[in-house]
Write an enzyme that holds these catalytic residues in place. Structure first.
Site, PDB file in Angstrom:
ATOM      1  N   ASP A   1       0.855  -1.175   0.000  1.00  0.00           N
ATOM      2  CA  ASP A   1       0.000   0.000   0.000  1.00  0.00           C
ATOM      3  C   ASP A   1       0.909   1.249   0.000  1.00  0.00           C
ATOM      4  O   ASP A   1       2.124   1.167   0.178  1.00  0.00           O
ATOM      5  CB  ASP A   1      -0.966  -0.006   1.194  1.00  0.00           C
ATOM      6  CG  ASP A   1      -2.210   0.832   0.918  1.00  0.00           C
ATOM      7  OD1 ASP A   1      -2.144   1.758   0.095  1.00  0.00           O
ATOM      8  OD2 ASP A   1      -3.250   0.562   1.534  1.00  0.00           O
TER       9      ASP A   1
ATOM     10  N   GLU B   1     -10.602   7.008   4.105  1.00  0.00           N
ATOM     11  CA  GLU B   1      -9.679   6.361   5.039  1.00  0.00           C
ATOM     12  C   GLU B   1      -9.839   6.888   6.470  1.00  0.00           C
ATOM     13  O   GLU B   1     -10.939   7.041   6.962  1.00  0.00           O
ATOM     14  CB  GLU B   1      -8.243   6.482   4.499  1.00  0.00           C
ATOM     15  CG  GLU B   1      -8.138   5.839   3.103  1.00  0.00           C
ATOM     16  CD  GLU B   1      -6.730   5.745   2.565  1.00  0.00           C
ATOM     17  OE1 GLU B   1      -5.830   5.303   3.292  1.00  0.00           O
ATOM     18  OE2 GLU B   1      -6.521   6.080   1.380  1.00  0.00           O
TER      19      GLU B   1
HETATM   20  C1  BGC Z   1      -5.104   3.171   0.205  1.00  0.00           C
HETATM   21  C2  BGC Z   1      -5.247   2.214  -0.947  1.00  0.00           C
HETATM   22  C3  BGC Z   1      -5.006   2.929  -2.235  1.00  0.00           C
HETATM   23  C4  BGC Z   1      -3.656   3.619  -2.215  1.00  0.00           C
HETATM   24  C5  BGC Z   1      -3.333   4.390  -3.472  1.00  0.00           C
HETATM   25  C6  BGC Z   1      -3.837   3.977   0.127  1.00  0.00           C
HETATM   26  O1  BGC Z   1      -3.842   4.988   1.084  1.00  0.00           O
HETATM   27  O2  BGC Z   1      -5.136   2.438   1.417  1.00  0.00           O
HETATM   28  O3  BGC Z   1      -6.522   1.610  -0.928  1.00  0.00           O
HETATM   29  O4  BGC Z   1      -5.100   2.020  -3.309  1.00  0.00           O
HETATM   30  O5  BGC Z   1      -3.625   4.525  -1.138  1.00  0.00           O
HETATM   31  O6  BGC Z   1      -4.051   5.564  -3.565  1.00  0.00           O
HETATM   32  C1  BGC Z   2      -3.198  10.245  -1.640  1.00  0.00           C
HETATM   33  C2  BGC Z   2      -3.979   8.958  -1.658  1.00  0.00           C
HETATM   34  C3  BGC Z   2      -3.392   8.058  -0.665  1.00  0.00           C
HETATM   35  C4  BGC Z   2      -3.296   8.728   0.708  1.00  0.00           C
HETATM   36  C5  BGC Z   2      -2.597   7.854   1.686  1.00  0.00           C
HETATM   37  C6  BGC Z   2      -3.158  10.826  -0.254  1.00  0.00           C
HETATM   38  O1  BGC Z   2      -2.397  11.986  -0.248  1.00  0.00           O
HETATM   39  O2  BGC Z   2      -3.807  11.139  -2.506  1.00  0.00           O
HETATM   40  O3  BGC Z   2      -3.953   8.351  -2.920  1.00  0.00           O
HETATM   41  O4  BGC Z   2      -4.199   6.924  -0.595  1.00  0.00           O
HETATM   42  O5  BGC Z   2      -2.596   9.929   0.627  1.00  0.00           O
HETATM   43  O6  BGC Z   2      -2.788   8.307   3.002  1.00  0.00           O
END
Ligand code: BGC
Ligand code: BGC
Length: 616
Positions: free
Chosen positions: A296, A501
């Site tokens: 990830d 998230e």
């Molecule tokens: C997320 C993933 C996602 C990745 C890329 C991460 O923070 O947990 O689900 O695919 O970012 O954006």
């Molecule tokens: C990004 C996401 C990623 C996340 C992780 C963001 O800044 O745009 O794609 O999943 O950070 O925490």
């Protein structure tokens, strides 16, 4: 050029495994290490793609070539990067990945489908497959080859901010909906055998021009964390982990899923990103996964505290656990330095590196990437096309769940009268595309407002009602709204603001923006249907529930709210049933079906019908 002059890896008639081994034998350690790195779009350049050259590029949530970039701008950007990659010594194409998790959601004007929780309410596996196909086409239109979807987490605690990314709290329902993999990637070819990804087969999937590589995520137990804390710890026996959280992966593997993403979470205190047992013994060994495992976002950085300290250990632990590609995404120099150092000093074996690179190359060959590295401009028009919007509308209509209809069962409020003289539409979510799309929409966390093209609930109601019906819209109605007007009924649309998230972790789960007050005000004056827009069940006060005449859970429907009007006005009956348990009070959480003290407000599987035949 005669085919006997081509190196075997460039010869599409050769079996995939022959091509993989041939190419691997030509690669230096530096080139192998670089294939294992995935960088963010903003650091993609001739240096990183021709020079190193890295194996993959991604768009973070909301990261694109320009604001409101067109499909052509996206495709041009990816093609430009692909040309840099093809100019490298061995000319290995890059895989470009993005989170197309409810349609091609980062792209302005794309069709945005309901988030997974809504799809779970439909229980319709063929619908999920068709959404996968449509999403794949829109992704290919922008030159992109890979989506970080589906999320097959089983959400055991709705306080988790990613509940809406889950089809259900019930493993069997999640399994049913994994058919989206066959839509995204295309059905597995004939030489595929169950339990193994078709990647073991010989066929080169030239049809990849219309399909994309899928990524089942997040392996494993992401939906089971203690108190639903994002990136937290899942405490359970191995047997429970397998029965509740791992089973959907069997279905994804059976459909040939090419990639799997490791979870930020830990299992009984052990982070998945460094878990040799689960990644290598179980996933690659016991389950026979032949595709590649991607980390990830900065997932390996989280193996050390403070985050990113002792980075060399993070690299060592994750690669030796069996992770094949690292979503670095910015710190690629340090990653490559440490990885090469660890191999040269014998702490990571050459065979581990070869295994990782073989897996990455296998996916690149099987997907037809060497033969078709560039975008297909004939697809540009599919972004947000009518056919896909109709499909999204169908999905919305099938996902909406009717939870109450009439204070007295003999006097249902729904279906609403299309020819009413005057009606009131109110609430923070009635006329807001951003709110109805939720997180992972245009940006990572999503936003309120006109973030993209689509139909709001208010617009859908206006379309559905007769010309002579006066539709009054007040986002926040007050006493004055009722002073010298009378309404046949009101539709109040409220719910959660967009989040992604950890930003969505909640312990209270009440209706934000004073939504409950708006409903109370309206419902004490006019027969009211409350439409809730949310990624999960929210707390409903008993007095509120009593006051309203009808209650509809619409989840996060995406751009096509026409599907909500389709059921409110009785053009179709409700088909959706709850994908998750609706709790009475938050102190019951976590509470899932099968729990010994199961005492929900509405149980999993609940959902009323209007019985239109009878009412006609
Ligand atoms: C997320 C993933 C996602 C990745 C890329 C991460 O923070 O947990 O689900 O695919 O970012 O954006
Ligand atoms: C990004 C996401 C990623 C996340 C992780 C963001 O800044 O745009 O794609 O999943 O950070 O925490």
């Amino acid at each position: 050029m005669a085919s006997d002059r081509l190196p075997p890896y460039r010869d599409a008639t050769q079996p995939v495994e022959v091509r993989v081994r041939d190419l691997l034998s030509r690669m230096t350690l530096e080139e192998k290490a670089a294939q294992m790195a995935q960088i963010e779009r903003r650091v993609a350049s001739p240096d990183t793609l021709t020079g190193l050259p890295v194996g993959s590029v991604l768009s973070a949530g909301g990261s694109g070539p320009a604001e409101r970039a067109s499909a052509r701008q996206w495709a041009d950007m990816v093609d430009r990067m692909q040309r840099w990659a093809l100019a490298s010594r061995l000319g290995i194409p890059i895989l470009y990945g993005i989170d197309a998790v409810h349609g091609h959601n980062n792209i302005y004007g794309a069709t945005i489908f309901p988030h997974n929780v809504g799809l779970g309410a439909t229980r319709d596996s063929d619908l999920a497959r068709r959404i996968g196909e449509a999403t794949a086409l829109e992704v290919r239109a922008t030159g992109i080859h890979w989506t970080f979807a589906p999320c097959v987490a089983v959400c055991r605690d709705v306080r988790w901010g990613r509940c809406y990314e889950c089809f259900s709290e019930d493993t069997e329902i999640v399994r049913t909906m994994t058919s989206i993999v066959s839509g995204l990637q295309g059905p597995p070819p004939q030489d595929h055998f169950p339990g193994h990804p078709y990647l073991a087969g010989r066929s080169v999937l030239l049809r990849m021009r219309k399909n994309v590589i899928a990524c089942a995520k997040h392996f494993v137990g992401d939906g089971g964390t203690h108190k639903g804390i994002n990136e937290g710890n899942t405490i359970c026996t191995y047997n429970e982990l397998e029965e509740i959280h791992m089973k959907p992966y069997l279905d994804c593997l059976a459909q040939g899923v090419s990639t799997i993403m490791a979870s930020y979470t830990s299992w009984n205190g052990s982070p998945l990103h460094s878990n040799y047992h689960l990644i290598t013994d179980v996933l690659k060994g016991k389950l026979g996964f032949k595709g590649f495992v991607v980390s990830d976002w900065e997932g390996i950085d989280r193996l050390c505290h403070p985050q990113g300290s002792n980075y060399r250990y993070c690299v060592l632990a994750s690669i030796n656990a069996g992770i094949d590609m690292i979503m670095v995404p910015f710190n690629y120099q340090k990653f490559l330095e440490d990885l090469i150092f660890l191999v040269e000093s014998g702490r990571i074996s050459t065979s581990r590196i070869d295994d990782a690179v073989e897996r990455i190359l296998r996916v690149k060959f099987v997907s037809g990437l060497f033969e078709h590295p560039f975008s297909d401009s004939s697809l540009l028009d599919v972004i947000g096309c009518e056919e896909h919007r109709l499909l999204a509308r169908e999905a919305v209509r099938k996902s909406v769940v009717l939870l109450k209809n009439g204070k007295d069962k003999k006097k249902p409020l729904l279906p609403l009268d299309k020819k009413a003289r005057r009606i009131l539409v109110a609430g923070s979510h009635a006329d807001d595309i951003g709110n109805q799309c939720g997180g992972w929409s245009i940006t990572w966390h999503g936003d309120s407002g006109r973030i993209t093209i689509g139909t709001t609930i208010l617009e859908a109601i206006r379309e559905a009602t007769a010309n002579e019906t006066e539709v009054i819209y007040e986002q926040s109605p007050s006493e004055a709204t009722f002073s010298n007007q009378d309404y046949s009924y009101a539709v109040v649309v409220i719910g959660e603001e967009p989040y992604a998230e950890f930003l969505g972790d909640r312990t209270t789960l009440d209706i934000p923006f004073g939504g409950a007050d708006v409903v109370s005000l309206v419902a004490s004056r006019v027969p009211t249907v409350l439409v809730l827009i949310s990624g999960r069940p929210l707390y409903l006060e008993p007095s509120l529930l009593e006051k309203i005449d009808a209650l509809v859970a619409a989840w996060l429907p995406g751009t096509e709210a026409g599907g909500i009007a389709d059921v409110l006005f009785g053009d179709h009956d409700f088909e959706g049933v709850l994908p998750v348990t609706w709790f009475k009070s938050v102190d019951q959480l976590p509470m899932n079906v099968g729990h010994p003290a199961y005492d929900p407000l509405f149980p999993l599987g609940y959902g009323l019908k209007m019985n239109l035949e009878k009412t006609k």
